[in-house]
Design a protein around this motif. Structure first.
Motif, mmCIF file in Angstrom:
data_model
loop_
_atom_site.group_PDB
_atom_site.id
_atom_site.type_symbol
_atom_site.label_atom_id
_atom_site.label_comp_id
_atom_site.label_asym_id
_atom_site.label_seq_id
_atom_site.Cartn_x
_atom_site.Cartn_y
_atom_site.Cartn_z
ATOM 1 N N LEU A 83 0.814 -1.218 0.000
ATOM 2 C CA LEU A 83 0.000 0.000 0.000
ATOM 3 C C LEU A 83 0.847 1.267 0.000
ATOM 4 C CD1 LEU A 83 -2.824 -1.073 2.482
ATOM 5 C CD2 LEU A 83 -2.785 -1.212 -0.024
ATOM 6 N N TYR A 84 2.154 1.124 -0.089
ATOM 7 C CA TYR A 84 3.079 2.262 -0.088
ATOM 8 C C TYR A 84 3.200 2.795 -1.516
ATOM 9 C CZ TYR A 84 7.382 4.905 0.768
ATOM 10 O OH TYR A 84 8.335 5.912 0.865
ATOM 11 N N SER A 85 2.506 3.883 -1.798
ATOM 12 C CA SER A 85 2.416 4.402 -3.170
ATOM 13 C C SER A 85 3.779 4.792 -3.743
ATOM 14 C CB SER A 85 1.453 5.582 -3.243
ATOM 15 O OG SER A 85 1.912 6.672 -2.468
ATOM 16 N N ASP A 86 4.685 5.301 -2.904
ATOM 17 C CA ASP A 86 6.001 5.702 -3.414
ATOM 18 C C ASP A 86 6.797 4.529 -3.974
ATOM 19 O OD1 ASP A 86 5.669 8.377 -3.008
ATOM 20 O OD2 ASP A 86 7.073 8.541 -1.341
ATOM 21 N N GLY A 87 6.551 3.334 -3.468
ATOM 22 C CA GLY A 87 7.231 2.162 -4.017
ATOM 23 C C GLY A 87 6.892 1.991 -5.492
ATOM 24 N N TYR A 88 5.623 2.152 -5.827
ATOM 25 C CA TYR A 88 5.194 2.042 -7.221
ATOM 26 C C TYR A 88 5.707 3.222 -8.042
ATOM 27 C CZ TYR A 88 2.133 -1.641 -5.581
ATOM 28 O OH TYR A 88 1.650 -2.798 -5.028
ATOM 29 N N PHE A 89 5.682 4.417 -7.434
ATOM 30 C CA PHE A 89 6.156 5.598 -8.161
ATOM 31 C C PHE A 89 7.614 5.421 -8.585
ATOM 32 C CE2 PHE A 89 8.522 9.580 -8.140
ATOM 33 C CZ PHE A 89 7.901 10.222 -9.199
ATOM 34 N N GLU A 114 5.161 0.331 -20.746
ATOM 35 C CA GLU A 114 3.855 -0.184 -20.316
ATOM 36 C C GLU A 114 3.899 -0.614 -18.854
ATOM 37 O OE1 GLU A 114 1.717 -2.591 -23.021
ATOM 38 O OE2 GLU A 114 2.176 -1.249 -24.693
ATOM 39 N N ASP A 115 5.004 -1.229 -18.440
ATOM 40 C CA ASP A 115 5.161 -1.582 -17.025
ATOM 41 C C ASP A 115 5.208 -0.316 -16.164
ATOM 42 O OD1 ASP A 115 5.243 -4.340 -17.550
ATOM 43 O OD2 ASP A 115 7.423 -4.323 -17.795
ATOM 44 N N ALA A 116 5.886 0.703 -16.659
ATOM 45 C CA ALA A 116 5.959 1.974 -15.927
ATOM 46 C C ALA A 116 4.571 2.578 -15.769
ATOM 47 C CB ALA A 116 6.884 2.949 -16.654
ATOM 48 N N ILE A 117 3.777 2.536 -16.822
ATOM 49 C CA ILE A 117 2.409 3.070 -16.763
ATOM 50 C C ILE A 117 1.592 2.293 -15.739
ATOM 51 C CG2 ILE A 117 0.239 3.229 -18.066
ATOM 52 C CD1 ILE A 117 2.071 4.016 -20.509
ATOM 53 N N ARG A 118 1.742 0.969 -15.712
ATOM 54 C CA ARG A 118 1.007 0.169 -14.719
ATOM 55 C C ARG A 118 1.382 0.581 -13.297
ATOM 56 N NH1 ARG A 118 0.960 -3.705 -18.616
ATOM 57 N NH2 ARG A 118 2.991 -4.588 -18.231
ATOM 58 N N ASP A 119 2.682 0.770 -13.046
ATOM 59 C CA ASP A 119 3.100 1.169 -11.698
ATOM 60 C C ASP A 119 2.597 2.565 -11.335
ATOM 61 O OD1 ASP A 119 4.280 -1.213 -11.013
ATOM 62 O OD2 ASP A 119 6.294 -0.383 -10.777
#
Length: 140
Positions: free
Chosen positions: A59-65, A78-83
């Motif tokens: 649930l840590y949004s910065d990890g995905y960012f 495309e992987d970047a867009i998903r994250d």
């Protein structure tokens, strides 16, 4: 300027090898200097670090960012867009995630989607309006 930044990020990485933030940022410095092998190494390291972080803290949004930034650096748009989309789902106020996703859309040849994301980033963070507009002009 990039050379000095690389030195700073390198010191941070030496002090704490698990700092994916420094790896991502140093990777973009390397890209600007056309040091592609170094950039790929840093981006790959950051993807690994943030992937482990996401497993432990999904649930840590910065990890995905930050993983999304590294994925964009690797050309995995495309992987970047998903994250970035997951980052936005977790924290819709993340202006930088919209801006970053817009950059990935541009790399995929989707300027309309990029412009939508940059407009949303500007709405969320009006102080960055000039920077976002410059990014849009430079890439459209």
């Amino acid at each position: 300027m990039d050379t000095l930044a690389i030195e700073d990020f390198s010191r941070a990485i030496q002090a704490d090898g698990s700092t994916g933030y420094a790896s991502v940022n140093r990777g973009f410095c390397y890209l600007r200097l056309a040091r592609h092998a170094d950039a790929i190494a840093d981006f790959s390291n950051a993807v690994s670090i943030f992937s482990r972080l996401i497993v432990h803290s999904p649930l840590y949004s910065d990890g995905y960012f930050f993983r999304g930034r590294a994925l964009r650096g690797l050309g995995r748009f495309e992987d970047a867009i998903r994250d970035q989309t997951e980052c936005i789902r977790l924290d819709p106020s993340q202006a930088r995630a919209y801006a970053e996703r817009g950059l990935a859309y541009m790399e995929l040849g989707k300027p309309e989607l990029a412009a939508l994301d940059w407009r949303q980033a500007t709405r969320l963070l009006p102080s960055s309006t000039i920077r976002f507009k410059q990014s849009m002009r430079a890439r459209v």
